[in-house]
Scaffold this active site. Structure first.
Site, PDB file in Angstrom:
ATOM      1  N   ASP A 111      -2.278   0.995   7.153  1.00  0.00           N
ATOM      2  CA  ASP A 111      -1.281   0.883   6.018  1.00  0.00           C
ATOM      3  C   ASP A 111      -1.201  -0.784   5.949  1.00  0.00           C
ATOM      4  O   ASP A 111      -1.157  -1.237   5.025  1.00  0.00           O
ATOM      5  CB  ASP A 111       0.049   1.868   6.209  1.00  0.00           C
ATOM      6  CG  ASP A 111      -0.409   3.210   6.344  1.00  0.00           C
ATOM      7  OD1 ASP A 111      -0.984   3.800   5.377  1.00  0.00           O
ATOM      8  OD2 ASP A 111      -0.138   3.869   7.261  1.00  0.00           O
ATOM      9  N   GLU A 144      -1.386  -1.325  -4.804  1.00  0.00           N
ATOM     10  CA  GLU A 144      -2.518  -0.793  -5.062  1.00  0.00           C
ATOM     11  C   GLU A 144      -2.357   0.712  -6.042  1.00  0.00           C
ATOM     12  O   GLU A 144      -1.420   1.166  -6.140  1.00  0.00           O
ATOM     13  CB  GLU A 144      -3.256   0.021  -3.733  1.00  0.00           C
ATOM     14  CG  GLU A 144      -4.515   0.348  -3.766  1.00  0.00           C
ATOM     15  CD  GLU A 144      -5.023   0.967  -2.500  1.00  0.00           C
ATOM     16  OE1 GLU A 144      -6.314   0.122  -2.097  1.00  0.00           O
ATOM     17  OE2 GLU A 144      -4.706   1.705  -1.695  1.00  0.00           O
ATOM     18  N   ASP A 168       0.835  -0.983  -0.132  1.00  0.00           N
ATOM     19  CA  ASP A 168       0.007   0.062  -0.109  1.00  0.00           C
ATOM     20  C   ASP A 168       1.056   1.258   0.039  1.00  0.00           C
ATOM     21  O   ASP A 168       1.431   1.586   1.286  1.00  0.00           O
ATOM     22  CB  ASP A 168      -1.004   0.088   1.196  1.00  0.00           C
ATOM     23  CG  ASP A 168      -1.659   1.227   1.172  1.00  0.00           C
ATOM     24  OD1 ASP A 168      -2.257   1.664   0.225  1.00  0.00           O
ATOM     25  OD2 ASP A 168      -2.127   1.678   2.466  1.00  0.00           O
TER      26      ASP A 168
END
Length: 170
Positions: free
Chosen positions: A143, A71, A11
Site C-alpha cells: 500500500d 489512484e 492508494d
C-alpha cells in the site's frame, strides 16, 4: 527559477490506505516519507471511514504537501466491495481537497507505466523501480509502495494535469 513541489500519493483502501510523500524539483525525485493508515475491521463502516479520514488528515497536516494524487478505483466482480472501496477513495480525495490541495487522479495502468515503463506489471517490479528512482525510499508493504508510485506518476504528469485543472477551475 524552479520550485520544489511536495506531492502526496494516496492508494485508497478500506482496510489499509497507503500514503507516500515525495518532493520533485525539475526531473529529480526525493523520498520524504510513506506509511499506511488502517481501519478496524470490527467497527461499522462509518467509524472505519472516520479512522481513515483522521489518519490521512494527520499525515497531510504533518507533511504539508502542495499537491495530491489518488489512484482511480477499478471495478471488480463484488459490487459491495467496489462500493466500499469507492467510499474509502472519497475520503482519500476529500482530505487533501479540504486542505486546499488540487487532487489529480490516475488509473492503475498509468501509474505502472510511469514507474516501470509498462501498464502491466508485478508489485515486485514497482518495489524495485522505487528503489532505483529514490534509493533512500522506505516503505512497508504494497500500500505504501503503491502510494509512492502514484506520487511519482503525478510528478511525471503534473504539468499537464495542473494546466487542465486550472482551466476547469478558471
Amino acid at each position: 527559477m524552479q520550485t520544489t513541489i511536495r506531492i502526496i500519493g494516496i492508494d485508497p483502501g478500506l482496510r489499509r490506505t497507503g500514503w507516500g510523500v515525495i518532493e520533485t524539483l525539475g526531473n529529480s525525485l526525493r523520498f520524504i516519507a510513506s506509511g499506511t493508515v488502517t481501519s478496524d475491521g470490527e467497527m461499522d463502516l462509518a467509524s472505519r471511514l472516520c479512522q481513515l479520514h483522521d489518519g490521512l488528515a494527520e499525515v497531510v497536516h504533518g507533511y504539508q504537501p502542495h499537491e495530491a494524487a489518488v489512484e482511480q478505483t477499478f471495478v471488480n466482480k463484488d459490487a459491495t466491495a467496489t462500493l466500499k472501496l469507492g467510499q474509502a477513495r472519497g475520503i482519500a480525495m476529500l482530505v487533501p481537497a479540504r486542505a486546499g490541495l488540487r487532487v489529480a487522479e490516475y488509473a492503475p495502468n498509468a501509474v505502472k507505466k510511469a514507474v516501470i515503463g509498462v501498464g502491466h506489471g508485478e508489485k515486485q517490479q514497482i518495489h524495485m523501480m522505487l528503489k532505483v528512482l529514490m534509493p533512500k525510499a522506505e516503505f512497508k508493504g504494497n500500500d505504501a509502495a503503491d502510494a509512492l508510485a502514484i506520487a511519482i506518476c503525478h510528478a511525471h504528469n503534473r504539468q499537464a494535469v495542473t494546466s487542465r485543472l486550472a482551466a476547469l477551475a478558471g
